[in-house]
Design a protein around this motif. Sequence first.
Motif, PDB file in Angstrom:
ATOM      1  N   VAL A 148      95.467  46.622  27.601  1.00 46.34           N
ATOM      2  CA  VAL A 148      95.973  47.971  27.324  1.00 46.34           C
ATOM      3  C   VAL A 148      97.498  48.013  27.395  1.00 46.34           C
ATOM      4  CG1 VAL A 148      96.250  49.990  28.863  1.00 46.34           C
ATOM      5  CG2 VAL A 148      94.215  49.717  27.567  1.00 46.34           C
TER       6      VAL A 148
ATOM      7  N   LEU B 267      86.902  41.817  34.474  1.00 40.79           N
ATOM      8  CA  LEU B 267      86.922  42.613  33.240  1.00 40.79           C
ATOM      9  C   LEU B 267      87.899  43.784  33.353  1.00 40.79           C
ATOM     10  CD1 LEU B 267      83.110  42.672  32.384  1.00 40.79           C
ATOM     11  CD2 LEU B 267      84.920  41.428  31.183  1.00 40.79           C
TER      12      LEU B 267
ATOM     13  N   TRP C 201      88.233  52.429  36.255  1.00 42.21           N
ATOM     14  CA  TRP C 201      87.546  51.287  36.867  1.00 42.21           C
ATOM     15  C   TRP C 201      87.260  51.523  38.347  1.00 42.21           C
ATOM     16  CZ3 TRP C 201      85.038  47.401  34.725  1.00 42.21           C
ATOM     17  CH2 TRP C 201      85.340  47.032  33.408  1.00 42.21           C
TER      18      TRP C 201
ATOM     19  N   SER D 173      91.189  44.159  31.065  1.00 42.67           N
ATOM     20  CA  SER D 173      91.388  45.353  30.242  1.00 42.67           C
ATOM     21  C   SER D 173      92.747  46.003  30.522  1.00 42.67           C
ATOM     22  CB  SER D 173      90.250  46.352  30.449  1.00 42.67           C
ATOM     23  OG  SER D 173      90.283  46.918  31.741  1.00 42.67           O
TER      24      SER D 173
ATOM     25  N   LEU E 177      93.360  53.840  33.120  1.00 40.12           N
ATOM     26  CA  LEU E 177      92.320  52.810  33.072  1.00 40.12           C
ATOM     27  C   LEU E 177      91.972  52.316  34.480  1.00 40.12           C
ATOM     28  CD1 LEU E 177      90.510  51.274  31.149  1.00 40.12           C
ATOM     29  CD2 LEU E 177      92.326  49.576  30.894  1.00 40.12           C
TER      30      LEU E 177
END
Length: 135
Positions: A123, A115, A37, A119, A33
């Motif tokens: 996660v 954000l 990003w 996240s 992740l």
Amino acid sequence: MTTMTNETSQRTRVGWPRIVGTAAAAAVAATALWLLWTAAGGVELEVKSGAGSQQIGIESVIVSSLLIALAGGGLLRWWQGRSERGTRRWTMLAVGVAVVSLITPTSALTVAAGLGLASLHVVVAVVVIAGLRRR
């Protein structure tokens, strides 16, 4: 005729291999992740730090994911050995900690960074809670 048995309820505890595996899975998910990003999305994950800012690097993501998951797994194992409701109590605590951890991304320098960081928290929480609770 009634038969009485003397059964001792044996508590099952999460094993260390599952704790370590869940910690590794949380670190891998968070790393993937983070890469989405930063590398794919071009977002700089930075937070306010005193008078300046601090960039959240991949090392921080991996180490913090591993440490949180291992600590959570150790606490779950300990609690399961001492209480029949250890798993339920641990889950409530873990969800509470996950919710409170969402405060920290509010110090992000941009909305996108906030954000992204939120996240990452979600996660890791989902992987750890789901991974350690499954039977």
